[in-house]
Scaffold this motif. Structure first.
Motif, PDB file in Angstrom:
ATOM      1  N   ILE A  21     -16.600  -2.141  20.327  1.00  0.00           N
ATOM      2  CA  ILE A  21     -16.052  -2.896  19.739  1.00  0.00           C
ATOM      3  C   ILE A  21     -15.019  -1.505  18.788  1.00  0.00           C
ATOM      4  O   ILE A  21     -14.102  -2.379  18.405  1.00  0.00           O
ATOM      5  N   PHE A  22     -15.198  -0.201  19.366  1.00  0.00           N
ATOM      6  CA  PHE A  22     -14.221   0.727  18.217  1.00  0.00           C
ATOM      7  C   PHE A  22     -13.014   0.855  18.765  1.00  0.00           C
ATOM      8  O   PHE A  22     -13.397   1.646  19.804  1.00  0.00           O
ATOM      9  N   THR A  23     -12.226  -1.175  18.962  1.00  0.00           N
ATOM     10  CA  THR A  23     -10.698  -0.310  20.171  1.00  0.00           C
ATOM     11  C   THR A  23      -9.831  -0.295  19.328  1.00  0.00           C
ATOM     12  O   THR A  23      -9.952  -0.081  18.177  1.00  0.00           O
ATOM     13  N   GLN A  24      -9.010   0.293  19.589  1.00  0.00           N
ATOM     14  CA  GLN A  24      -7.655   0.728  18.925  1.00  0.00           C
ATOM     15  C   GLN A  24      -6.919  -0.387  17.945  1.00  0.00           C
ATOM     16  O   GLN A  24      -6.571  -0.255  16.709  1.00  0.00           O
ATOM     17  N   GLU A  25      -6.821  -1.300  17.915  1.00  0.00           N
ATOM     18  CA  GLU A  25      -6.823  -1.732  16.882  1.00  0.00           C
ATOM     19  C   GLU A  25      -8.162  -2.493  16.018  1.00  0.00           C
ATOM     20  O   GLU A  25      -7.598  -2.594  14.384  1.00  0.00           O
ATOM     21  N   ILE A  26      -8.751  -2.532  15.980  1.00  0.00           N
ATOM     22  CA  ILE A  26      -9.861  -1.824  15.243  1.00  0.00           C
ATOM     23  C   ILE A  26      -9.709  -1.230  14.146  1.00  0.00           C
ATOM     24  O   ILE A  26      -9.937  -0.911  13.165  1.00  0.00           O
ATOM     25  N   TYR A  27      -9.432   0.080  15.128  1.00  0.00           N
ATOM     26  CA  TYR A  27      -8.993   1.545  14.141  1.00  0.00           C
ATOM     27  C   TYR A  27      -7.828   1.488  13.141  1.00  0.00           C
ATOM     28  O   TYR A  27      -7.826   1.664  11.872  1.00  0.00           O
ATOM     29  N   VAL A  28      -6.805   0.795  13.758  1.00  0.00           N
ATOM     30  CA  VAL A  28      -6.325   0.496  12.746  1.00  0.00           C
ATOM     31  C   VAL A  28      -5.833  -0.966  11.865  1.00  0.00           C
ATOM     32  O   VAL A  28      -5.566  -1.032  10.627  1.00  0.00           O
ATOM     33  N   SER A  29      -6.655  -1.530  11.968  1.00  0.00           N
ATOM     34  CA  SER A  29      -6.813  -3.095  11.082  1.00  0.00           C
ATOM     35  C   SER A  29      -7.889  -2.301  10.191  1.00  0.00           C
ATOM     36  O   SER A  29      -7.558  -2.291   7.975  1.00  0.00           O
ATOM     37  N   LEU A  30      -8.706  -0.774   9.969  1.00  0.00           N
ATOM     38  CA  LEU A  30      -9.496  -0.019   8.931  1.00  0.00           C
ATOM     39  C   LEU A  30      -8.860   0.982   8.369  1.00  0.00           C
ATOM     40  O   LEU A  30      -8.428   0.338   7.108  1.00  0.00           O
ATOM     41  N   ILE A  31      -7.624   1.234   8.896  1.00  0.00           N
ATOM     42  CA  ILE A  31      -6.834   1.900   8.744  1.00  0.00           C
ATOM     43  C   ILE A  31      -5.570   1.593   7.219  1.00  0.00           C
ATOM     44  O   ILE A  31      -5.573   1.406   6.430  1.00  0.00           O
ATOM     45  N   ILE A  32      -5.259   0.257   7.855  1.00  0.00           N
ATOM     46  CA  ILE A  32      -4.490  -1.331   6.893  1.00  0.00           C
ATOM     47  C   ILE A  32      -4.925  -0.941   5.976  1.00  0.00           C
ATOM     48  O   ILE A  32      -4.910  -1.243   5.161  1.00  0.00           O
ATOM     49  N   ALA A  33      -6.487  -1.515   6.373  1.00  0.00           N
ATOM     50  CA  ALA A  33      -7.386  -2.010   5.188  1.00  0.00           C
ATOM     51  C   ALA A  33      -7.562  -0.955   4.266  1.00  0.00           C
ATOM     52  O   ALA A  33      -7.936  -1.445   2.646  1.00  0.00           O
ATOM     53  N   ALA A  34      -7.734   0.196   4.098  1.00  0.00           N
ATOM     54  CA  ALA A  34      -7.805   1.538   2.979  1.00  0.00           C
ATOM     55  C   ALA A  34      -6.608   1.453   2.783  1.00  0.00           C
ATOM     56  O   ALA A  34      -6.666   1.580   1.228  1.00  0.00           O
ATOM     57  N   VAL A  35      -5.055   1.585   2.992  1.00  0.00           N
ATOM     58  CA  VAL A  35      -5.042   2.088   2.243  1.00  0.00           C
ATOM     59  C   VAL A  35      -3.739   0.875   1.932  1.00  0.00           C
ATOM     60  O   VAL A  35      -3.556   0.874   0.392  1.00  0.00           O
ATOM     61  N   VAL A  36      -3.762  -0.508   2.007  1.00  0.00           N
ATOM     62  CA  VAL A  36      -2.817  -1.634   0.983  1.00  0.00           C
ATOM     63  C   VAL A  36      -4.224  -1.703  -0.254  1.00  0.00           C
ATOM     64  O   VAL A  36      -3.681  -1.806  -1.036  1.00  0.00           O
ATOM     65  N   PHE A  37      -6.251  -2.117  -0.012  1.00  0.00           N
ATOM     66  CA  PHE A  37      -6.442  -1.293  -1.124  1.00  0.00           C
ATOM     67  C   PHE A  37      -6.060  -0.755  -1.774  1.00  0.00           C
ATOM     68  O   PHE A  37      -6.724  -0.695  -3.162  1.00  0.00           O
ATOM     69  N   VAL A  38      -5.965   0.762  -1.852  1.00  0.00           N
ATOM     70  CA  VAL A  38      -5.735   1.773  -2.256  1.00  0.00           C
ATOM     71  C   VAL A  38      -4.001   1.056  -3.117  1.00  0.00           C
ATOM     72  O   VAL A  38      -4.118   2.087  -4.419  1.00  0.00           O
ATOM     73  N   ALA A  39      -3.385   1.418  -2.323  1.00  0.00           N
ATOM     74  CA  ALA A  39      -1.765   0.657  -2.557  1.00  0.00           C
ATOM     75  C   ALA A  39      -2.196  -0.562  -3.497  1.00  0.00           C
ATOM     76  O   ALA A  39      -1.486  -0.345  -5.091  1.00  0.00           O
ATOM     77  N   GLY A  40      -2.818  -1.154  -2.974  1.00  0.00           N
ATOM     78  CA  GLY A  40      -2.849  -2.634  -4.340  1.00  0.00           C
ATOM     79  C   GLY A  40      -3.792  -2.498  -6.132  1.00  0.00           C
ATOM     80  O   GLY A  40      -3.103  -2.975  -6.509  1.00  0.00           O
ATOM     81  N   TYR A  41      -4.786  -1.936  -6.096  1.00  0.00           N
ATOM     82  CA  TYR A  41      -5.348  -1.133  -6.404  1.00  0.00           C
ATOM     83  C   TYR A  41      -4.122  -0.557  -7.714  1.00  0.00           C
ATOM     84  O   TYR A  41      -4.275  -1.338  -9.069  1.00  0.00           O
ATOM     85  N   PHE A  42      -3.196   0.086  -7.659  1.00  0.00           N
ATOM     86  CA  PHE A  42      -2.418   0.623  -8.404  1.00  0.00           C
ATOM     87  C   PHE A  42      -1.262  -0.064  -8.634  1.00  0.00           C
ATOM     88  O   PHE A  42      -0.678  -0.299  -9.885  1.00  0.00           O
ATOM     89  N   ILE A  43      -1.083  -0.493  -7.532  1.00  0.00           N
ATOM     90  CA  ILE A  43      -0.310  -2.086  -8.227  1.00  0.00           C
ATOM     91  C   ILE A  43      -0.786  -3.066  -8.951  1.00  0.00           C
ATOM     92  O   ILE A  43       0.201  -3.324 -10.230  1.00  0.00           O
ATOM     93  N   VAL A  44      -2.019  -3.315  -9.182  1.00  0.00           N
ATOM     94  CA  VAL A  44      -2.581  -4.501  -9.608  1.00  0.00           C
ATOM     95  C   VAL A  44      -2.395  -3.612 -11.057  1.00  0.00           C
ATOM     96  O   VAL A  44      -2.410  -4.335 -12.012  1.00  0.00           O
ATOM     97  N   LEU A  45      -2.652  -3.105 -11.105  1.00  0.00           N
ATOM     98  CA  LEU A  45      -3.115  -1.501 -12.439  1.00  0.00           C
ATOM     99  C   LEU A  45      -2.166  -1.628 -13.556  1.00  0.00           C
ATOM    100  O   LEU A  45      -2.046  -2.011 -14.397  1.00  0.00           O
ATOM    101  N   LYS A  46      -0.870  -1.246 -12.841  1.00  0.00           N
ATOM    102  CA  LYS A  46       0.880  -1.003 -13.471  1.00  0.00           C
ATOM    103  C   LYS A  46       0.923  -2.579 -13.611  1.00  0.00           C
ATOM    104  O   LYS A  46       1.141  -2.444 -14.553  1.00  0.00           O
ATOM    105  N   LYS A  47       0.848  -3.394 -13.169  1.00  0.00           N
ATOM    106  CA  LYS A  47       1.421  -4.992 -13.698  1.00  0.00           C
ATOM    107  C   LYS A  47       0.330  -5.196 -14.528  1.00  0.00           C
ATOM    108  O   LYS A  47       0.703  -6.162 -15.063  1.00  0.00           O
ATOM    109  N   SER A  48      -1.280  -4.996 -14.155  1.00  0.00           N
ATOM    110  CA  SER A  48      -1.817  -5.764 -15.368  1.00  0.00           C
ATOM    111  C   SER A  48      -1.643  -5.080 -17.087  1.00  0.00           C
ATOM    112  O   SER A  48      -1.807  -6.075 -18.009  1.00  0.00           O
TER     113      SER A  48
END
Length: 267
Positions: free
Chosen positions: A238-265
Motif C-alpha cells: 500500500i505505502f509505495t513512493q507515489e502514496i507518500y508523495v500523494s499524502l504530502i501534497i494533500a497535506a501541504v495544499v490543504f494547509v496552504a489552501g486554508y490560508f489562501i481562502v481565509l485571506k480571500k474570504s
C-alpha cells in the motif's frame, strides 16, 4: 469539533440532490454492471480459466478504467460540486461570517469531498465482489467461487483512495478559487492526460506528478500473462513512493489552501 460536525451535516444537506453526490453512487453501479454484461456475453470463452484469474480479469477491467481516467475526472467533478452552491449563490462571505470557525467550515467542505470519493471507491469494492459472485451463480461454468478476492480488492481500492488525495486537494482548492466549472475541469483534464502519458512512457519521476498516482497505485494487480500462484498470490504494497508523495501534497495544499481562502474570504 461541534462546528465541524454542523458544517459537515450542512454540506450533506446542500449536496444530497446534486449530480456530484449521485455520481459517486451511480458510477460504481453502472461501470460494474457494464463489465458484468461483457463477461456474461463471452462467458463461454472463459470456462477454462481458474477462479483467481477470472477475478483478476474482472476486477482489473474495472480498476483499469477507474485508475486511468474516471477517478481523476470524478474528483474534478466532486470538488466543483461541493463548492458550486456557494459560487452560484455568492454566499462565501456569508458562510465565513457564521459563528463557526473558518477552519471548521473549510475542513468540513474538504472532508465532505473526501467522503464522497471514499464512498465511491467503497461501492466499487462492494459491487465488484457482488457482480463477480453473481457471475459465478448465473454462469456455473465460471469458477468465481473458487477464489476470494474481497480482501485484495479492499487493499487495492484503499491504495487507490490514498493515491487520489493529492489530486483532490489541488482540485478542491481550484474549485474554491475559480467560480466557473470549465477552468478547474480543463486543468484537471489536461493534467490527467499528462499523468497517463507519463506513466505509459515510464518517465523516471512520474511518481512526483499527482495525476499519475492512481495509475501507479494499481501496479500490484497482475496482468493476464503474469499468473500468480499460492494461497495469497496477490500482495498489495500500500505505502509505495507515489502514496507518500500523494499524502504530502494533500497535506501541504490543504494547509496552504486554508490560508489562501481565509485571506480571500475577508476581502
Amino acid at each position: 469539533m461541534k462546528g465541524f460536525i454542523l458544517s459537515f451535516h450542512s454540506e450533506f444537506y446542500k449536496s444530497r440532490k446534486t449530480a456530484g453526490f449521485w455520481s459517486a453512487i451511480i458510477l460504481p453501479l453502472l461501470l460494474c454492471l457494464l463489465i458484468f454484461a461483457g463477461f456474461y456475453s463471452r462467458s463461454d470463452k472463459m470456462v477454462m480459466e481458474p477462479g483467481m484469474m477470472l477475478w483478476v480479469q474482472f476486477s482489473g477491467a474495472i480498476l483499469g478504467v477507474m485508475g486511468s481516467l474516471l477517478l481523476p475526472m470524478l474528483i474534478v467533478f466532486i470538488g466543483y460540486s461541493v463548492n458550486s452552491v456557494e459560487h452560484k449563490a455568492d454566499t462565501w462571505k456569508t458562510l465565513f461570517s457564521l459563528p463557526i470557525s473558518k477552519l471548521s467550515v473549510y475542513s468540513a467542505k474538504y472532508f465532505y469531498a473526501l467522503f464522497l470519493v471514499f464512498l465511491c471507491l467503497a461501492l466499487f469494492v462492494l459491487f465488484t465482489v457482488g457482480f463477480g459472485n453473481l457471475l459465478g451463480i448465473v454462469k456455473p461454468g465460471l469458477k468465481f467461487n473458487d477464489y476470494n478476492m474481497s480482501g485484495t480488492l479492499s487493499q487495492l481500492y484503499f491504495k487507490l483512495f490514498l493515491s487520489s488525495l493529492g489530486i483532490l486537494s489541488i482540485q478542491f482548492l481550484l474549485s474554491l478559487l475559480l467560480r466557473d466549472f470549465l477552468k478547474p475541469m480543463g486543468i484537471g483534464f489536461v493534467a490527467t492526460i499528462t499523468g497517463v502519458i507519463l506513466v505509459v512512457n515510464q518517465w523516471k519521476y512520474n511518481y512526483l506528478f499527482p495525476y499519475s498516482h492512481p495509475m501507479l497505485a494499481l501496479s500490484a494487480l497482475p496482468q493476464r500473462h503474469n499468473h500468480p500462484t499460492g494461497n495469497n498470490p496477490i500482495n498489495v504494497d500500500i505505502f509505495t513512493q507515489e502514496i507518500y508523495v500523494s499524502l504530502i501534497i494533500a497535506a501541504v495544499v490543504f494547509v496552504a489552501g486554508y490560508f489562501i481562502v481565509l485571506k480571500k474570504s475577508v476581502k
